[in-house]
Every structure is written in C-alpha cells, then in structure tokens.
Design a protein around this motif. Structure first.
Motif, PDB file in Angstrom:
ATOM      1  N   TRP A   1     -32.126  -4.781   6.780  1.00  0.00           N
ATOM      2  CA  TRP A   1     -31.398  -5.948   7.279  1.00  0.00           C
ATOM      3  C   TRP A   1     -30.772  -5.659   8.640  1.00  0.00           C
ATOM      4  CZ3 TRP A   1     -26.136  -6.843   8.155  1.00  0.00           C
ATOM      5  CH2 TRP A   1     -25.802  -8.171   8.400  1.00  0.00           C
ATOM      6  N   ARG A   2     -30.183  -4.462   8.781  1.00  0.00           N
ATOM      7  CA  ARG A   2     -29.586  -4.088  10.072  1.00  0.00           C
ATOM      8  C   ARG A   2     -30.641  -4.021  11.167  1.00  0.00           C
ATOM      9  NH1 ARG A   2     -26.646  -0.712   6.585  1.00  0.00           N
ATOM     10  NH2 ARG A   2     -27.987   1.053   7.059  1.00  0.00           N
ATOM     11  N   ALA A   3     -31.885  -3.709  10.798  1.00  0.00           N
ATOM     12  CA  ALA A   3     -32.974  -3.631  11.780  1.00  0.00           C
ATOM     13  C   ALA A   3     -33.671  -4.979  11.968  1.00  0.00           C
ATOM     14  CB  ALA A   3     -33.989  -2.574  11.340  1.00  0.00           C
ATOM     15  N   GLY A   4     -33.187  -6.014  11.281  1.00  0.00           N
ATOM     16  CA  GLY A   4     -33.798  -7.330  11.414  1.00  0.00           C
ATOM     17  C   GLY A   4     -35.042  -7.526  10.573  1.00  0.00           C
ATOM     18  N   VAL A   5     -35.183  -6.722   9.522  1.00  0.00           N
ATOM     19  CA  VAL A   5     -36.351  -6.800   8.644  1.00  0.00           C
ATOM     20  C   VAL A   5     -35.862  -7.131   7.234  1.00  0.00           C
ATOM     21  CG1 VAL A   5     -38.284  -5.500   7.668  1.00  0.00           C
ATOM     22  CG2 VAL A   5     -37.597  -5.104  10.035  1.00  0.00           C
ATOM     23  N   GLU A   6     -36.589  -8.001   6.568  1.00  0.00           N
ATOM     24  CA  GLU A   6     -36.234  -8.346   5.191  1.00  0.00           C
ATOM     25  C   GLU A   6     -37.048  -7.494   4.225  1.00  0.00           C
ATOM     26  OE1 GLU A   6     -36.204 -12.156   2.142  1.00  0.00           O
ATOM     27  OE2 GLU A   6     -36.999 -12.388   4.156  1.00  0.00           O
ATOM     28  N   LEU A   7     -36.380  -6.859   3.261  1.00  0.00           N
ATOM     29  CA  LEU A   7     -37.056  -6.085   2.214  1.00  0.00           C
ATOM     30  C   LEU A   7     -37.131  -6.947   0.967  1.00  0.00           C
ATOM     31  CD1 LEU A   7     -38.325  -3.516   1.056  1.00  0.00           C
ATOM     32  CD2 LEU A   7     -36.012  -2.702   0.550  1.00  0.00           C
ATOM     33  N   ARG A   8     -38.348  -7.242   0.550  1.00  0.00           N
ATOM     34  CA  ARG A   8     -38.587  -8.066  -0.646  1.00  0.00           C
ATOM     35  C   ARG A   8     -39.205  -7.188  -1.730  1.00  0.00           C
ATOM     36  NH1 ARG A   8     -41.727 -12.695   2.799  1.00  0.00           N
ATOM     37  NH2 ARG A   8     -39.972 -13.234   4.158  1.00  0.00           N
ATOM     38  N   VAL A   9     -38.799  -7.403  -2.959  1.00  0.00           N
ATOM     39  CA  VAL A   9     -39.292  -6.601  -4.081  1.00  0.00           C
ATOM     40  C   VAL A   9     -39.997  -7.504  -5.084  1.00  0.00           C
ATOM     41  CG1 VAL A   9     -38.611  -5.156  -6.034  1.00  0.00           C
ATOM     42  CG2 VAL A   9     -37.519  -4.845  -3.819  1.00  0.00           C
ATOM     43  N   VAL A  10     -41.210  -7.103  -5.480  1.00  0.00           N
ATOM     44  CA  VAL A  10     -41.957  -7.783  -6.536  1.00  0.00           C
ATOM     45  C   VAL A  10     -42.108  -6.768  -7.658  1.00  0.00           C
ATOM     46  CG1 VAL A  10     -44.113  -8.929  -7.172  1.00  0.00           C
ATOM     47  CG2 VAL A  10     -43.234  -9.139  -4.842  1.00  0.00           C
ATOM     48  N   SER A  11     -41.478  -7.038  -8.803  1.00  0.00           N
ATOM     49  CA  SER A  11     -41.564  -6.046  -9.881  1.00  0.00           C
ATOM     50  C   SER A  11     -42.242  -6.630 -11.114  1.00  0.00           C
ATOM     51  CB  SER A  11     -40.187  -5.484 -10.216  1.00  0.00           C
ATOM     52  OG  SER A  11     -39.384  -6.482 -10.791  1.00  0.00           O
ATOM     53  N   GLY A  12     -41.534  -7.412 -11.896  1.00  0.00           N
ATOM     54  CA  GLY A  12     -42.150  -8.004 -13.075  1.00  0.00           C
ATOM     55  C   GLY A  12     -42.096  -7.145 -14.316  1.00  0.00           C
ATOM     56  N   ARG A  13     -42.076  -5.825 -14.184  1.00  0.00           N
ATOM     57  CA  ARG A  13     -42.047  -4.951 -15.360  1.00  0.00           C
ATOM     58  C   ARG A  13     -40.621  -4.821 -15.872  1.00  0.00           C
ATOM     59  NH1 ARG A  13     -46.872  -1.800 -16.138  1.00  0.00           N
ATOM     60  NH2 ARG A  13     -45.649  -0.725 -17.702  1.00  0.00           N
ATOM     61  N   LYS A  14     -40.479  -4.860 -17.173  1.00  0.00           N
ATOM     62  CA  LYS A  14     -39.136  -4.796 -17.757  1.00  0.00           C
ATOM     63  C   LYS A  14     -38.447  -3.465 -17.467  1.00  0.00           C
ATOM     64  CE  LYS A  14     -40.716  -3.288 -22.261  1.00  0.00           C
ATOM     65  NZ  LYS A  14     -40.725  -3.499 -23.680  1.00  0.00           N
ATOM     66  N   GLU A  15     -39.210  -2.379 -17.335  1.00  0.00           N
ATOM     67  CA  GLU A  15     -38.621  -1.069 -17.048  1.00  0.00           C
ATOM     68  C   GLU A  15     -37.969  -1.053 -15.663  1.00  0.00           C
ATOM     69  OE1 GLU A  15     -41.801  -1.627 -17.861  1.00  0.00           O
ATOM     70  OE2 GLU A  15     -42.292  -0.443 -19.632  1.00  0.00           O
ATOM     71  N   VAL A  16     -38.635  -1.651 -14.713  1.00  0.00           N
ATOM     72  CA  VAL A  16     -38.115  -1.703 -13.345  1.00  0.00           C
ATOM     73  C   VAL A  16     -36.948  -2.677 -13.262  1.00  0.00           C
ATOM     74  CG1 VAL A  16     -38.683  -2.320 -10.963  1.00  0.00           C
ATOM     75  CG2 VAL A  16     -40.312  -1.006 -12.336  1.00  0.00           C
ATOM     76  N   GLU A  17     -37.106  -3.837 -13.868  1.00  0.00           N
ATOM     77  CA  GLU A  17     -36.027  -4.826 -13.863  1.00  0.00           C
ATOM     78  C   GLU A  17     -34.768  -4.255 -14.517  1.00  0.00           C
ATOM     79  OE1 GLU A  17     -35.760  -7.886 -12.508  1.00  0.00           O
ATOM     80  OE2 GLU A  17     -37.720  -7.628 -11.595  1.00  0.00           O
ATOM     81  N   ARG A  18     -34.939  -3.514 -15.579  1.00  0.00           N
ATOM     82  CA  ARG A  18     -33.783  -2.924 -16.277  1.00  0.00           C
ATOM     83  C   ARG A  18     -33.076  -1.905 -15.385  1.00  0.00           C
ATOM     84  NH1 ARG A  18     -29.586  -3.452 -19.244  1.00  0.00           N
ATOM     85  NH2 ARG A  18     -29.123  -1.680 -20.571  1.00  0.00           N
ATOM     86  N   ALA A  19     -33.820  -1.074 -14.680  1.00  0.00           N
ATOM     87  CA  ALA A  19     -33.213  -0.092 -13.776  1.00  0.00           C
ATOM     88  C   ALA A  19     -32.438  -0.790 -12.662  1.00  0.00           C
ATOM     89  CB  ALA A  19     -34.279   0.829 -13.186  1.00  0.00           C
ATOM     90  N   LEU A  20     -32.990  -1.866 -12.124  1.00  0.00           N
ATOM     91  CA  LEU A  20     -32.296  -2.619 -11.081  1.00  0.00           C
ATOM     92  C   LEU A  20     -31.012  -3.246 -11.630  1.00  0.00           C
ATOM     93  CD1 LEU A  20     -35.375  -4.377  -9.417  1.00  0.00           C
ATOM     94  CD2 LEU A  20     -34.027  -2.496  -8.464  1.00  0.00           C
ATOM     95  N   GLU A  21     -31.080  -3.751 -12.867  1.00  0.00           N
ATOM     96  CA  GLU A  21     -29.898  -4.347 -13.503  1.00  0.00           C
ATOM     97  C   GLU A  21     -28.823  -3.301 -13.770  1.00  0.00           C
ATOM     98  OE1 GLU A  21     -28.927  -7.427 -14.335  1.00  0.00           O
ATOM     99  OE2 GLU A  21     -30.726  -8.349 -13.502  1.00  0.00           O
ATOM    100  N   VAL A  22     -29.211  -2.187 -14.366  1.00  0.00           N
ATOM    101  CA  VAL A  22     -28.245  -1.136 -14.716  1.00  0.00           C
ATOM    102  C   VAL A  22     -27.579  -0.576 -13.461  1.00  0.00           C
ATOM    103  CG1 VAL A  22     -28.031   1.201 -15.686  1.00  0.00           C
ATOM    104  CG2 VAL A  22     -29.330  -0.541 -16.905  1.00  0.00           C
ATOM    105  N   ALA A  23     -28.334  -0.428 -12.394  1.00  0.00           N
ATOM    106  CA  ALA A  23     -27.779   0.082 -11.135  1.00  0.00           C
ATOM    107  C   ALA A  23     -26.896  -0.961 -10.447  1.00  0.00           C
ATOM    108  CB  ALA A  23     -28.904   0.513 -10.199  1.00  0.00           C
ATOM    109  N   GLY A  24     -26.968  -2.207 -10.905  1.00  0.00           N
ATOM    110  CA  GLY A  24     -26.149  -3.260 -10.325  1.00  0.00           C
ATOM    111  C   GLY A  24     -26.671  -3.804  -9.010  1.00  0.00           C
TER     112      GLY A  24
END
Length: 135
Positions: A95-118
C-alpha cells in the motif's frame, strides 16, 4: 526379537533413508489478460521454513511496476499464523508503494489462519482469480 531391538532397527533404517522434504512451491508472473497485475502463487505448506521466500516473492512482485499483486493461495494446504501476519505486513508495504495486495484463498485452513492471526478483515474476499484480477 525384543521390542527394544526392533525399535533400534527401525531407527537405524530411518537414518539411512533420506526423509522427503515437503515444501511449498512459489512462483509469480505478470497476467497476460491484465498486464497491470502480477499473479503470485503458493502451493503446499506455508510454514516457518518458507517465510523469507514468501517475503522475497512478494517484494519482487511489488517491485514489478504493477497496480496490483494477486496472491493465489488456493493450492496452499497449510498456513502458519506467522505467515498470515507476514501477509498483513506485506499488504501494508505494498500500500505504501501504491500497489494493492489481493489474496484469493478459499481453503478453510488458510482462512482459519488469517482469522486467528486477526488479519482477515484487512483483505477483501475474492471468490475467484478472475474476480481478483478484474477488481
């Protein structure tokens, strides 16, 4: 043969046979249909062993003079909490460099890690790669 002797033989056999190393594969490329986007993909397990490689991959993508980096995690079977935090840090740096980082996951394991990490609320949900590329 005693149990102790059998265990000793198994341990000796394990020392002789190399254990397979299971690591994730990472790659990136510029989208042909959307040249303003760079696609990065992580396959397999995203654990502590691959943190620096992931950080390097995202830095290279961000430096690729693009408007957006789309990180495809659909083939990622495991994500550590630290890797999820690293993604949030990479999003802020992009974001500071003017670039947007988008994430495509879909897997419950990845979604859970993102949720737990807040950090899940920091990333917009994209149901597919085509949605992430055209946003």
């Amino acid at each position: 043969m005693s149990v102790t002797a059998a265990r000793y033989q198994v341990d000796q056999q394990r020392k002789r046979e190399p254990r397979p190393v299971i690591t994730g594969r990472m790659w990136s490329r510029r989208s042909t249909e959307h040249p303003e986007c760079v696609i990065a993909r992580v396959e397999g397990e995203l654990d502590a062993v691959l943190h620096e490689e992931l950080r390097s991959l995202l830095e290279r993508c961000r430096a690729g003079l693009c408007r957006a980096v789309v990180l495809d995690l659909r083939a990622t079977t495991f994500m550590s909490i630290r890797a999820a935090v690293l993604l949030a840090e990479a999003k802020a740096a992009a974001w500071r460099a003017g670039v947007e980082l988008r994430v495509v996951s879909g897997r419950k394991e990845v979604e859970r890690a993102l949720e737990v990490a807040g950090v899940r609320p920091q990333f917009q949900y994209f149901p597919s790669m085509s949605c992430a590329l055209t946003s």
